[in-house]
Design a protein around this motif. Structure first.
Motif, PDB file in Angstrom:
ATOM      1  N   LYS A 124      37.798  24.126 -75.599  1.00  0.00           N
ATOM      2  CA  LYS A 124      38.516  22.887 -75.266  1.00  0.00           C
ATOM      3  C   LYS A 124      39.681  22.601 -76.197  1.00  0.00           C
ATOM      4  O   LYS A 124      40.724  22.099 -75.770  1.00  0.00           O
ATOM      5  CB  LYS A 124      37.547  21.707 -75.289  1.00  0.00           C
ATOM      6  N   ARG A 125      39.519  22.912 -77.478  1.00  0.00           N
ATOM      7  CA  ARG A 125      40.531  22.509 -78.454  1.00  0.00           C
ATOM      8  C   ARG A 125      40.831  23.631 -79.433  1.00  0.00           C
ATOM      9  O   ARG A 125      40.052  24.559 -79.601  1.00  0.00           O
ATOM     10  CB  ARG A 125      40.075  21.265 -79.228  1.00  0.00           C
ATOM     11  N   ALA A 126      41.968  23.471 -80.079  1.00  0.00           N
ATOM     12  CA  ALA A 126      42.366  24.392 -81.136  1.00  0.00           C
ATOM     13  C   ALA A 126      42.860  23.608 -82.334  1.00  0.00           C
ATOM     14  O   ALA A 126      43.479  22.538 -82.186  1.00  0.00           O
ATOM     15  CB  ALA A 126      43.465  25.321 -80.645  1.00  0.00           C
ATOM     16  N   ASN A 170      46.184  20.606 -87.321  1.00  0.00           N
ATOM     17  CA  ASN A 170      46.391  19.669 -86.216  1.00  0.00           C
ATOM     18  C   ASN A 170      45.580  20.094 -84.994  1.00  0.00           C
ATOM     19  O   ASN A 170      45.554  21.281 -84.641  1.00  0.00           O
ATOM     20  CB  ASN A 170      47.874  19.593 -85.840  1.00  0.00           C
ATOM     21  N   THR A 171      44.946  19.118 -84.343  1.00  0.00           N
ATOM     22  CA  THR A 171      44.120  19.418 -83.176  1.00  0.00           C
ATOM     23  C   THR A 171      44.941  19.287 -81.889  1.00  0.00           C
ATOM     24  O   THR A 171      45.644  18.293 -81.693  1.00  0.00           O
ATOM     25  CB  THR A 171      42.915  18.465 -83.111  1.00  0.00           C
ATOM     26  N   VAL A 172      44.850  20.297 -81.029  1.00  0.00           N
ATOM     27  CA  VAL A 172      45.553  20.272 -79.747  1.00  0.00           C
ATOM     28  C   VAL A 172      44.608  20.731 -78.655  1.00  0.00           C
ATOM     29  O   VAL A 172      43.629  21.437 -78.907  1.00  0.00           O
ATOM     30  CB  VAL A 172      46.808  21.182 -79.759  1.00  0.00           C
ATOM     31  N   ALA A 173      44.918  20.317 -77.408  1.00  0.00           N
ATOM     32  CA  ALA A 173      44.128  20.761 -76.262  1.00  0.00           C
ATOM     33  C   ALA A 173      44.558  22.165 -75.853  1.00  0.00           C
ATOM     34  O   ALA A 173      45.727  22.548 -75.996  1.00  0.00           O
ATOM     35  CB  ALA A 173      44.306  19.794 -75.100  1.00  0.00           C
ATOM     36  N   LEU A 174      43.606  22.932 -75.344  1.00  0.00           N
ATOM     37  CA  LEU A 174      43.885  24.302 -74.907  1.00  0.00           C
ATOM     38  C   LEU A 174      44.106  24.345 -73.399  1.00  0.00           C
ATOM     39  O   LEU A 174      43.543  23.552 -72.645  1.00  0.00           O
ATOM     40  CB  LEU A 174      42.718  25.220 -75.269  1.00  0.00           C
ATOM     41  N   LYS A 175      44.925  25.291 -72.962  1.00  0.00           N
ATOM     42  CA  LYS A 175      45.115  25.548 -71.542  1.00  0.00           C
ATOM     43  C   LYS A 175      44.160  26.665 -71.119  1.00  0.00           C
ATOM     44  O   LYS A 175      43.652  27.405 -71.960  1.00  0.00           O
ATOM     45  CB  LYS A 175      46.567  25.944 -71.271  1.00  0.00           C
ATOM     46  N   LYS A 176      43.947  26.780 -69.828  1.00  0.00           N
ATOM     47  CA  LYS A 176      43.005  27.769 -69.307  1.00  0.00           C
ATOM     48  C   LYS A 176      43.730  28.794 -68.426  1.00  0.00           C
ATOM     49  O   LYS A 176      44.746  28.500 -67.801  1.00  0.00           O
ATOM     50  CB  LYS A 176      41.906  27.094 -68.479  1.00  0.00           C
ATOM     51  N   PRO A 222      61.169  31.707 -88.605  1.00  0.00           N
ATOM     52  CA  PRO A 222      61.146  32.667 -89.705  1.00  0.00           C
ATOM     53  C   PRO A 222      60.477  32.100 -90.952  1.00  0.00           C
ATOM     54  O   PRO A 222      60.734  30.965 -91.356  1.00  0.00           O
ATOM     55  CB  PRO A 222      62.635  32.944 -89.943  1.00  0.00           C
ATOM     56  N   GLY A 223      59.607  32.906 -91.537  1.00  0.00           N
ATOM     57  CA  GLY A 223      58.902  32.506 -92.745  1.00  0.00           C
ATOM     58  C   GLY A 223      57.664  31.668 -92.513  1.00  0.00           C
ATOM     59  O   GLY A 223      56.907  31.386 -93.451  1.00  0.00           O
ATOM     60  N   LYS A 224      57.412  31.265 -91.262  1.00  0.00           N
ATOM     61  CA  LYS A 224      56.306  30.368 -90.969  1.00  0.00           C
ATOM     62  C   LYS A 224      55.004  31.142 -90.734  1.00  0.00           C
ATOM     63  O   LYS A 224      54.995  32.186 -90.112  1.00  0.00           O
ATOM     64  CB  LYS A 224      56.617  29.522 -89.742  1.00  0.00           C
ATOM     65  N   LYS A 225      53.899  30.570 -91.230  1.00  0.00           N
ATOM     66  CA  LYS A 225      52.578  31.114 -90.996  1.00  0.00           C
ATOM     67  C   LYS A 225      51.798  30.119 -90.132  1.00  0.00           C
ATOM     68  O   LYS A 225      51.766  28.926 -90.446  1.00  0.00           O
ATOM     69  CB  LYS A 225      51.841  31.344 -92.330  1.00  0.00           C
ATOM     70  N   VAL A 226      51.194  30.598 -89.070  1.00  0.00           N
ATOM     71  CA  VAL A 226      50.458  29.725 -88.160  1.00  0.00           C
ATOM     72  C   VAL A 226      49.020  30.228 -88.049  1.00  0.00           C
ATOM     73  O   VAL A 226      48.778  31.393 -87.738  1.00  0.00           O
ATOM     74  CB  VAL A 226      51.108  29.686 -86.764  1.00  0.00           C
ATOM     75  N   ASN A 227      48.085  29.313 -88.302  1.00  0.00           N
ATOM     76  CA  ASN A 227      46.656  29.628 -88.256  1.00  0.00           C
ATOM     77  C   ASN A 227      46.028  28.836 -87.115  1.00  0.00           C
ATOM     78  O   ASN A 227      46.082  27.608 -87.104  1.00  0.00           O
ATOM     79  CB  ASN A 227      46.007  29.243 -89.595  1.00  0.00           C
ATOM     80  N   ILE A 228      45.470  29.529 -86.134  1.00  0.00           N
ATOM     81  CA  ILE A 228      44.871  28.874 -84.966  1.00  0.00           C
ATOM     82  C   ILE A 228      43.402  29.242 -84.876  1.00  0.00           C
ATOM     83  O   ILE A 228      43.037  30.417 -84.883  1.00  0.00           O
ATOM     84  CB  ILE A 228      45.587  29.290 -83.668  1.00  0.00           C
TER      85      ILE A 228
END
Length: 481
Positions: free
Chosen positions: A441-443, A448-454, A472-478
């Protein structure tokens, strides 16, 4: 002649302002699955061993044919190119594709050179002159599709926009089809040797195989291969996608319709109801038969009947053909949902006891299988989107670093099936479509909490996903939950 055309293509290539983006660091792969790591490292070392010298007359290249020939052929390059791109062989890919595109000619009935060697000549093993040479007819459509895949991966529009490539596309979907009688309703009726030299000598391979209608080279008395029908379908569809990218929507729709005509004939004419599998060739004595060609039905992604496609995937996964054929298995089996089998073939192909594992395609196929297959890396230059999904049934973790795509470089980590981390280590932003198998349901994205798509994959497995821009230079953790 090849070298002269190469120089002309290179001048044009530089004139268009294209800039080569060097991969500063070599790609690396690691995982808690140490057998896969060992296979990847073997494949990387072996594949880079086949890198040619930049000072060779032909320019930058890598071995993609029988190694004693010091050459590259159209089928092998079409298969090895993504693995090569992963390994940082961008200049080699560009040069080799340029040569294949530039050397299509009317004197060869709109064929290119099937195989070019490091001395910038058509390989003498396959070529005597423009009237006597070896050529497998699926090759033009394979190169056309590979050029498109190279564009999607790299973001380099040269692969679809440069004049030599545009000419290759146009001649392949029109004059080439006319010359070799490759219309949708002619595949079972076409002459066996429509452009044979005169006088014709059946015992001369350069006469008999000047326009071999399949990649299966051991089938005698061949009129048409199912893989050629599949290649035509994929070629027409690819050209439709290229035209759509350029805004030529009406023409794109026309070629999409042509593609479907080939696919409909494949389903109507080639399915063996009794044995529940596709015939793979049709002989000049008007007899269907079965050989190794099913792999290419999957490679050209021509099967849309789910039941038939699944039967084909299962049968391919259980088949031990030659290593050239099996080198396609790691990527294809991950793509079509046979993940454990894909891993099994990676280990098999890299095993020292496997016969002919040194054939160049094998190592490049393993690289492709790990990165595109297991790690689920799927760039799309049209939307500057990078899709990723971890294709495993285990809780293993894996990462690939210094991976070049979409004119930038990334580090990607999958932590089990519910967490992915990406770092943009290059200079171009992209949209990350982070996908996860299962219904979540969420990530949590960097806190930050967001809703997931299916969604669903091609095998109707449920997927949860989220999209985010990675600068550039950004790190994203999901992490999904």
């Amino acid at each position: 002649m090849v070298l002269l055309k190469y120089k002309a293509a290179l001048i044009l290539f530089l004139f268009t302002g294209y800039k080569i983006i060097a991969q500063e660091k070599e790609v690396t792969f690691n995982s808690s699955d140490k057998e896969l790591v060992q296979s990847f490292n073997w494949a990387k070392e072996t594949a880079l061993h086949y890198k040619g010298a930049d000072t060779d007359p032909v320019g930058p290249w890598y071995e993609s044919a029988l190694p004693p020939r010091s050459a590259f052929c159209m089928r092998d390059v079409s298969h090895q190119c993504i693995g090569a791109e992963i390994l940082g062989l961008s200049r080699q890919n560009t040069n080799m594709f340029n040569l294949f595109a530039a050397n299509i000619s009317q004197s060869k009935d709109w064929c290119s050179y099937w195989e070019i060697n490091k001395w910038a000549k058509p390989a003498p093993d396959d070529y005597r002159n423009d009237k006597e040479f070896w050529y497998n007819l699926p090759a033009n459509f394979d190169i056309l599709n590979a050029s498109w895949r190279m564009y999607l991966w790299t973001g380099d529009s040269h692969y679809i926009d440069a004049p030599a490539f545009v000419n290759f596309q146009q001649k392949t979907v029109k004059e080439y089809i006319d010359a070799w009688v490759l219309y949708p309703d002619s595949m079972l009726k076409r002459p066996a040797h429509p452009n044979a030299p005169a006088p014709y000598n059946e015992n001369d391979a350069f006469h008999r195989c000047r326009g071999l209608p399949s990649y299966s080279e051991g089938v005698p008395n061949l009129k048409t291969g199912a893989d050629l029908v599949a290649a035509l379908y994929r070629g027409m569809l690819t050209y439709s996608e290229i035209l759509a990218t350029k805004g030529k929507l009406k023409e794109a729709a026309l070629y999409a319709q042509k593609a479907q005509q080939y696919r409909k004939h494949l389903e109507a004419d080639w399915w063996n109801e009794k044995d529940n599998q596709y015939y793979t060739y049709y002989s000049n004595s008007n007899q269907f038969g079965m050989q190794e060609g099913e792999t290419f039905l999957l490679w050209f992604d021509a099967l849309k009947d789910t039941v038939r496609a699944n039967k084909t995937v299962k049968r391919v996964a259980a088949s031990r053909w030659n290593v050239e054929n099996m080198s396609y298995y790691p990527y294809l089996l991950y793509k079509f949902g046979e993940w454990e089998k894909a891993r099994e073939y990676i280990l098999f192909l890299s095993n020292p006891s496997t016969a002919r594992r040194e054939y160049p395609e094998v190592s490049y196929g393993v690289i492709e299988g790990v990165v595109q297959g297991l790690m689920g890396v799927a760039p799309d230059a049209r939307t500057k989107t990078l899709g990723t999904i971890y294709k495993t049934n285990s809780a293993d973790s894996a990462f690939v670093n210094h991976l070049s795509l979409l004119r930038t470089t990334v580090n990607l980590t999958h932590v089990g099936r519910q967490q992915s981390i990406i770092t943009n280590t290059g200079k171009q932003s992209f949209k990350w479509k982070a996908m996860f198998y299962g219904t979540f349901k969420r990530a949590n994205i960097n806190g930050n909490t967001v809703a997931l798509k299916k969604g669903a994959d091609d095998q109707n497995r449920m997927i949860s996903f989220v999209e985010t821009t990675v600068t550039p230079g950004k790190k994203v953790n999901i992490k999904v939950y």
